[in-house]
Design a protein around this motif. Sequence first.
Motif, PDB file in Angstrom:
ATOM      1  N   ILE A  99     168.068  61.804  43.753  1.00  0.00           N
ATOM      2  CA  ILE A  99     167.298  60.896  42.918  1.00  0.00           C
ATOM      3  C   ILE A  99     167.780  61.047  41.474  1.00  0.00           C
ATOM      4  O   ILE A  99     167.818  62.157  40.938  1.00  0.00           O
ATOM      5  CB  ILE A  99     165.783  61.184  43.005  1.00  0.00           C
ATOM      6  N   ILE A 125     163.475  53.029  42.272  1.00  0.00           N
ATOM      7  CA  ILE A 125     163.810  54.449  42.389  1.00  0.00           C
ATOM      8  C   ILE A 125     165.321  54.548  42.547  1.00  0.00           C
ATOM      9  O   ILE A 125     165.878  54.226  43.592  1.00  0.00           O
ATOM     10  CB  ILE A 125     163.093  55.086  43.588  1.00  0.00           C
ATOM     11  N   THR A 158     164.182  56.467  37.466  1.00  0.00           N
ATOM     12  CA  THR A 158     163.351  55.375  37.966  1.00  0.00           C
ATOM     13  C   THR A 158     163.122  54.337  36.882  1.00  0.00           C
ATOM     14  O   THR A 158     163.322  54.606  35.697  1.00  0.00           O
ATOM     15  CB  THR A 158     161.995  55.896  38.476  1.00  0.00           C
TER      16      THR A 158
END
Length: 452
Positions: free
Chosen positions: A336, A350, A339
């Motif tokens: 990740i 995301i 965002t």
Amino acid sequence: MPRDPELPQPAHADLDSMLTRKFGKEVANYFSGSPLNRVGFLRGDHTFLSNALKHPTTSFLLCKDLQPLIKEKRSLAFVKYDDVQPLIGEDPYSKTEDEMINDYNSTTIIPQMIFLGLDQRVKDALVYKDVYKGAPFFAVDITPRGSIADACNKLLSDLDSRGLTFAQGRSMDLDAPDGTPYVTPASMHRQDRIVRSSTFYADPSLAAIYAKARQLLDWNARNTYCGSCGHPTLSVNAGAKRVCPSKDLAEDPPERQACSTRTTLSNLTFPRTDPTIIVAVLSHDSKRLLLGRQKRWPPYWFSTLAGFVEPAESVEDAVRREVWEESGVVLSRVLIHSTQPWPYPANLMIGAIAQVASPEDEVIKLDNDPELEMAKWFELDEIREALEHGTSSLGDDASPNYKEGNLRLPPRTAIAHVLITAVVEGGFLEGVTPLATASKMQGTKCVHSIAA
């Protein structure tokens, strides 16, 4: 060529930490980085809201059909309490929430208001309980409807006489301090769907304020009836919740039928946020990036792959599923990156960076999902060239140095651009991609040269 607006600074960007040294500075995308402290725990405190409503430093963002009030075509406009008082009344927070629910009358139309937060940068602002300080911000929907139509139209006429109007299109194209117009970001839930619009926000803090206002006004407008029993609902918690009251004084008798929302702890409706993944996919050797394009896009225009997270699905699983469905490529590791809130209508993008484990998993097959016209692996050098000369929104021209036939990419207001840039420039990808590693080494050499 119009230039992209500045991206917001991440919170506490000047502070050092072990995580920052390990992974690089936090990334803040467009529509994030609001300057307002939401103080959500005060939304049910009507004494606070009443004080905030009438404070001299309070600003009201007016929206008509979800479009914000602007001035001089390219500047967001705010008004004061005296401007909205004829529409909202002396004090819509004079009753407690329990009293509002007990006195509910579905025939009484109340302009939708949202408490947005406190701007703690403002001096001589509101002080509440000697702890909470800042200039309050509210959003008000002044779209003419029902019994408030006349009051809304009167306010609209007054705003028009002052040279104020409402933005058109999906986003805003406000001028920079030097007068340079800015381009628009991606629209809808897909960050690769870039469209031209007449207006945008140059100041990223204003963009974040409007994003919250738009999303909550839209959510309230879409949820005026209970999803369980079908009765009208009431907006409470300064616009951040809706409740199905047990009685309606407009009815005879006023008591409503039993509703499941009033028999459980979840007796409120909360704003909806739809998680959507978007991913920059690296080849197994870290030298290429997977991009896709849709048929309706201009020639040579590509972006990263994206899609909705499904129920009971992790973000990482959603990334792998969407990439396989759209391109046939099989992913291994997923990270990740950052965002981005996207209030059209209620998405949270995301952003991820993922990698393929072997050449066999890089084979592109478009048989599963017909959404893409083409998916292709691009060398990182070609990506870097496109970032320098080939970025724009759909319908806008690239830079004068762009060569026809070369790759085109989204502008930096789209998180797709930010993810692609992270692959090329580094951050926590140092040691993963050749260009990121080279950029880091070059930066280290420059620091050492300066020190010497």
